[in-house]
Design a protein around this motif. Structure first.
Motif, PDB file in Angstrom:
ATOM      1  N   UNK A 752       0.864  -1.179   0.000  1.00 29.46           N
ATOM      2  CA  UNK A 752       0.000   0.000   0.000  1.00 29.46           C
ATOM      3  C   UNK A 752       0.892   1.217   0.000  1.00 29.46           C
ATOM      4  N   UNK A 753       0.772   2.011  -1.054  1.00 28.94           N
ATOM      5  CA  UNK A 753       1.646   3.165  -1.261  1.00 28.94           C
ATOM      6  C   UNK A 753       3.114   2.776  -1.136  1.00 28.94           C
ATOM      7  N   UNK A 754       3.446   1.615  -1.666  1.00 27.19           N
ATOM      8  CA  UNK A 754       4.829   1.156  -1.730  1.00 27.19           C
ATOM      9  C   UNK A 754       5.325   0.450  -0.492  1.00 27.19           C
ATOM     10  N   UNK A 755       4.510   0.361   0.556  1.00 28.94           N
ATOM     11  CA  UNK A 755       4.930  -0.281   1.799  1.00 28.94           C
ATOM     12  C   UNK A 755       4.301  -1.669   1.912  1.00 28.94           C
ATOM     13  N   UNK A 756       5.086  -2.667   2.292  1.00 27.05           N
ATOM     14  CA  UNK A 756       4.503  -4.010   2.471  1.00 27.05           C
ATOM     15  C   UNK A 756       3.370  -3.979   3.489  1.00 27.05           C
ATOM     16  N   UNK A 757       2.238  -4.587   3.156  1.00 25.41           N
ATOM     17  CA  UNK A 757       1.072  -4.560   4.039  1.00 25.41           C
ATOM     18  C   UNK A 757       0.347  -5.896   3.979  1.00 25.41           C
ATOM     19  N   UNK A 758       0.992  -6.979   4.398  1.00 27.38           N
ATOM     20  CA  UNK A 758       0.344  -8.293   4.288  1.00 27.38           C
ATOM     21  C   UNK A 758      -0.907  -8.410   5.141  1.00 27.38           C
ATOM     22  N   UNK A 759      -0.946  -7.697   6.255  1.00 24.26           N
ATOM     23  CA  UNK A 759      -2.089  -7.827   7.156  1.00 24.26           C
ATOM     24  C   UNK A 759      -3.313  -7.079   6.673  1.00 24.26           C
ATOM     25  N   UNK A 760      -3.161  -6.227   5.660  1.00 20.64           N
ATOM     26  CA  UNK A 760      -4.261  -5.394   5.204  1.00 20.64           C
ATOM     27  C   UNK A 760      -5.188  -6.103   4.219  1.00 20.64           C
ATOM     28  N   UNK A 761      -4.739  -7.207   3.654  1.00 15.13           N
ATOM     29  CA  UNK A 761      -5.501  -7.812   2.575  1.00 15.13           C
ATOM     30  C   UNK A 761      -6.348  -8.978   3.066  1.00 15.13           C
ATOM     31  N   UNK A 762      -7.380  -9.268   2.255  1.00 15.09           N
ATOM     32  CA  UNK A 762      -8.097 -10.511   2.430  1.00 15.09           C
ATOM     33  C   UNK A 762      -8.256 -11.153   1.058  1.00 15.09           C
ATOM     34  N   UNK A 763      -8.207 -12.446   1.014  1.00 21.69           N
ATOM     35  CA  UNK A 763      -8.278 -13.186  -0.236  1.00 21.69           C
ATOM     36  C   UNK A 763      -9.732 -13.587  -0.489  1.00 21.69           C
ATOM     37  N   UNK A 764     -10.222 -13.277  -1.682  1.00 21.53           N
ATOM     38  CA  UNK A 764     -11.590 -13.623  -2.060  1.00 21.53           C
ATOM     39  C   UNK A 764     -11.560 -14.362  -3.398  1.00 21.53           C
ATOM     40  N   UNK A 765     -12.619 -15.097  -3.687  1.00 23.47           N
ATOM     41  CA  UNK A 765     -12.759 -15.767  -4.973  1.00 23.47           C
ATOM     42  C   UNK A 765     -13.573 -14.880  -5.901  1.00 23.47           C
ATOM     43  N   UNK A 766     -13.015 -14.640  -7.080  1.00 23.37           N
ATOM     44  CA  UNK A 766     -13.693 -13.784  -8.052  1.00 23.37           C
ATOM     45  C   UNK A 766     -13.218 -14.163  -9.441  1.00 23.37           C
ATOM     46  N   UNK A 767     -14.158 -14.277 -10.378  1.00 24.35           N
ATOM     47  CA  UNK A 767     -13.825 -14.666 -11.741  1.00 24.35           C
ATOM     48  C   UNK A 767     -13.085 -16.000 -11.789  1.00 24.35           C
ATOM     49  N   UNK A 768     -13.384 -16.880 -10.817  1.00 22.23           N
ATOM     50  CA  UNK A 768     -12.749 -18.191 -10.781  1.00 22.23           C
ATOM     51  C   UNK A 768     -11.297 -18.137 -10.373  1.00 22.23           C
ATOM     52  N   UNK A 769     -10.885 -17.069  -9.685  1.00 19.82           N
ATOM     53  CA  UNK A 769      -9.483 -16.890  -9.299  1.00 19.82           C
ATOM     54  C   UNK A 769      -9.404 -16.377  -7.868  1.00 19.82           C
TER      55      UNK A 769
END
Length: 794
Positions: A752-769
């Motif tokens: 996010x804005x060039x800084x690693x942010x692994x805790x900010x994301x969530x993985x969802x299923x969309x378009x079969x991916x």
């Protein structure tokens, strides 16, 4: 500073500079540039995809339309400010213009499935502009047509070493856009490239009745009430006016202009239509308040700001088509003199048929919720009054004996309430509704009728027609989607604008029941899995096929019924373009619409095909198909193929049908919401950016959607995906960015804005991916970039 800014300023400088030209017995101060600006007009920003080259070929290299296409006379370049509508031929003659004086109900004998009222219209034209050069007997064979700023047509031709340019536009009064002048302004720029002076005569002539399909025009200053040889058209008062820098002068219809060597001169002329002498005088006084360059600058800015600047380097057609299709939709609408929305035409071209097709008008106004919300707002009261039939008519009554008027077309009957919903979503304008309690009263009345029309256990309702086509099944899926959307929208407006929580809860509960009933009764199996069906019957059977003019299921994601990757929608739309649909033509890759009177391929079917694309390659193929059927001016035609045609490379224009604002509007809703992936709710201050595009990058700067403004940017270099939003609004927005890797890739590290942010994301299923979603608060003026490294999937 952009090239567009530079070119616009250059041209406006051309207009501001003034010299003197001789007009017969009068000498007037005219807009005329010094020689150093003689090339200014040529450097004005032009569309790269729409217009006509000097050899008569289309700029749109992907179009299957040709100069030799049948019904070439129907090709038009249309100009409207919604107070006056006009269509120009490819040679720059004004084919016809009109103004609207109001709306009348139709006799019951003339009411059709989707036609309940008619516009009162007054016409002008056809008029031509002739440029005669002393010593030169013949003009160039072809006229080049460019679209300035992708908005206004510029007609150019050569006569010897004199190059003649004619720019036409309908002026916008930015103080009160709904009551802009009923005038079309033509700026004629004469460039002398020779070492000798030229004497040029510019004349306006009333053309005779011909293939334009319009009565011969009355002469200037003539109220004109008798020329009605075709369809008994009523003629407006018309006036030609020469415009100078400071004022407007009455003039004859011939002007003599001297053009010095290697110099240029400019003539500006206004065509005014009016209902009465008083209105004519008022329009002249309004035009007199500003000079020509101010009218042009205001109009360019007003129209341009509605669309921002969308750039797609790999597929410039789509970026420019968004504007052209939006103009096609917008220009179909007409207002009366006091600004009241009065319905409109099937498309932007001026027609001689006065009836209002309710569904066509609805879709055109629906798209304006994004680009011109004021027009959408003003259509709400129109649809509440005129969007429903007085009673059921036609053979459809045999399927539903004793059906109420609300069932003539369920989707049309609730159209005013659906329009209220998209307007509120786009603007958050509570005051509009709270100051009009009659809207809530009408919603109660309409919903009571809808609920009383229910004929079975499911919370689903009958409909005889969709527009003029039969709404098949006891429960037509698209019609009930329209009912769901109306209940859902009005529950929000009842709560937020009218503070009626009881009613909001009641309507919200009904909306949930309708949705559940659709998902239960209108969904079935297919070779590809679950799908929506055209309709369902009370006995549990499902209706096969897909009507080419059923667009409510196509718009399910835009309405919020489901996501664009919902497999049920994809399968329904995909199978519409296969032999599983009895209306499908494999030779044309099109859907027939027909009854005993009319058979042809219908353009809304091509927007259905967009909804059936499950990956980027399929989507690009569907967009290319639409590009191939886009005419020189950036328009779509209702019926591009006659029944029985088998050559998809030979579309036609006209032949009794007009341009298609319906298809253009549905395309726009899917393009912005599902492909660019932008959805904004100004009322709840939320924005989502979830691109699913077949290109590696795009930028949409100063995107105005409703009353909001953002910048959006998307990049995909195969290793890193990035999406950026910048907030240009006064309020903070709850934002969501969804990054969708290409097929065969999966998400990895997020920044996010060039800084690693692994805790900010969530993985969802969309378009079969597997996709990454990031939610955040986007404060006013702030810009946030979310990027993600992607890996190849195992």
């Amino acid at each position: 500073m952009t090239n567009s800014d530079i070119s616009r300023r250059t041209f406006l400088q051309v207009l501001v500079a003034a010299t003197t030209a001789s007009y017969g017995h009068k000498t007037l101060g005219l807009l005329s540039p010094p020689s150093r600006h003689s090339e200014g007009l040529l450097h004005f920003t032009r569309s790269e995809n729409f217009g006509i080259r000097a050899d008569g070929t289309a700029l749109n290299s992907g179009s299957r339309y040709r100069e030799s296409t049948e019904h070439t006379s129907d090709l038009s370049f249309d100009i409207s400010n919604n107070q006056i509508s006009s269509s120009f031929t490819h040679n720059g003659d004004l084919r016809r213009a009109c103004v609207c004086t109001g709306v009348d109900s139709l006799p019951l004998s003339e009411v059709k499935g989707g036609v309940y009222c008619a516009k009162r219209l007054l016409y002008g034209g056809p008029w031509g502009t002739q440029i005669s050069v002393e010593g030169i007997s013949k003009a160039a064979e072809h006229v080049e047509v460019a679209l300035i700023e992708n908005l206004f047509p510029l007609f150019s031709h050569e006569q010897g070493q004199l190059r003649c340019h004619r720019l036409v536009f309908a002026p916008v009064d930015v103080r009160n856009e709904a009551r802009s002048p009923r005038a079309v302004i033509q700026i004629v720029l004469l460039e002398n490239r020779s070492p000798d002076p030229y004497t040029v005569q510019v004349s306006l002539t009333a053309l005779q009745e011909n293939s334009f399909g319009t009565p011969a025009a009355q002469q200037p200053h003539d109220p004109g009430t008798n020329a009605k040889p075709l369809k008994q058209l009523s003629m407006a008062r018309s006036r030609f006016l020469a415009m100078d820098q400071q004022s407007i002068q009455g003039a004859d219809d011939i002007w003599s202009v001297s053009v010095d060597p290697h110099s240029s001169s400019t003539v500006a002329i206004a065509w005014v239509l009016a209902e009465s002498e008083q209105e004519e005088h008022e329009t002249i006084e309004t035009l007199r308040e500003k000079n020509v360059d101010s009218w042009l600058e205001d109009t360019l800015n007003f129209r341009g700001q509605a669309y921002g600047k969308l750039t797609i380097p790999e597929y410039g057609f789509a970026g420019e088509a968004m504007v052209r299709f939006a103009e096609l939709s917008r220009q179909s609408a007409l207002r009366s003199q006091n600004g009241t929305f009065c319905g409109g035409f099937l498309g932007s071209d001026v027609d001689v048929t006065p009836v209002n097709w309710a569904r066509d008008g609805y879709y055109s106004a629906l798209a304006m919720s994004m680009f011109q919300p004021g027009l959408c707002r003003d259509s709400i009261l129109y649809f509440l009054k005129w969007g429903h039939a007085p009673e059921t008519t036609g053979p459809g009554r045999g399927r539903f004996p004793n059906a109420q008027a609300v069932s003539q077309s369920l989707s049309n009957s609730v159209s005013g309430l659906s329009m209220a919903g998209v307007y509120y979503r786009a603007t958050g304008d509570r005051e509009f509704f709270s100051s009009r309690p009659e809207i809530l009263d009408q919603a109660r009345h309409i919903f009571d009728q809808v609920l009383s029309s229910r004929r079975g256990a499911p919370m689903l309702f009958p409909s005889l027609y969709f527009s003029d086509g039969e709404a098949r099944g006891d429960y037509h899926t698209g019609s009930n989607v329209a009912a769901w959307f109306a209940f859902s929208c009005m529950s929000t407006i009842a709560a937020k604008a009218y503070r009626d929580q009881r009613l909001a809860h009641e309507w919200s509960s009904i909306a949930r029941e309708i949705r559940a009933a659709i998902e239960t009764h209108c969904v079935g199996d297919s070779p590809y899995g679950k799908r929506f069906y055209e309709g369902a019957n009370a006995d549990g059977s499902l209706v096969e096929g897909h009507d080419g003019e059923e667009s409510e299921t196509t718009l399910m994601p835009f309405y919020g019924f489901c996501e664009p990757d919902d497999i049920r929608l994809q399968n329904h739309a995909h199978l519409a373009m296969t032999a599983a649909n009895p209306l499908y033509s494999s030779e044309l890759d099109a859907i027939w619409w027909y009854n005993s009177d009319w058979r042809s391929a219908t353009f809304p079917g091509f927007t259905t095909a967009m909804a059936g694309a499950s990956d980027e390659a399929q989507l690009q193929d569907r967009l290319d198909r639409i590009r191939s059927l886009t005419d020189f001016d950036g328009s779509l035609w209702w019926w591009p193929y006659p029944y029985g045609s088998k050559d998809r490379n030979a579309p036609m224009r006209g032949d009794g049908a007009r341009k298609c604002g319906w298809a253009a509007a549905v395309y726009l809703c899917r393009f912005v919401h599902d492909i660019l992936g932008i959805s904004i709710d100004a009322a709840s201050r939320t924005v989502r950016f979830a691109p699913f595009a077949p290109w590696n990058q795009f930028n949409w700067n100063r995107a105005r959607i409703g009353t909001t403004q953002f910048d959006f940017a998307y990049r995909n270099n195969g290793r890193v995906l990035s999406s950026t939003i910048q907030n240009h609004n006064r309020d903070a927005y709850t934002a969501s960015i969804i990054l969708t890797p290409g097929k065969g890739h999966s998400p990895n590290h997020l920044f996010i804005d060039g800084r690693p942010s692994p805790q900010e994301r969530k993985i969802i299923d969309r378009w079969g991916r597997q996709c990454a979603q990031v939610d955040f608060l986007l404060k006013p003026g702030k810009r946030v970039e979310v990027s993600m490294q992607v890996d190849r999937s195992e």
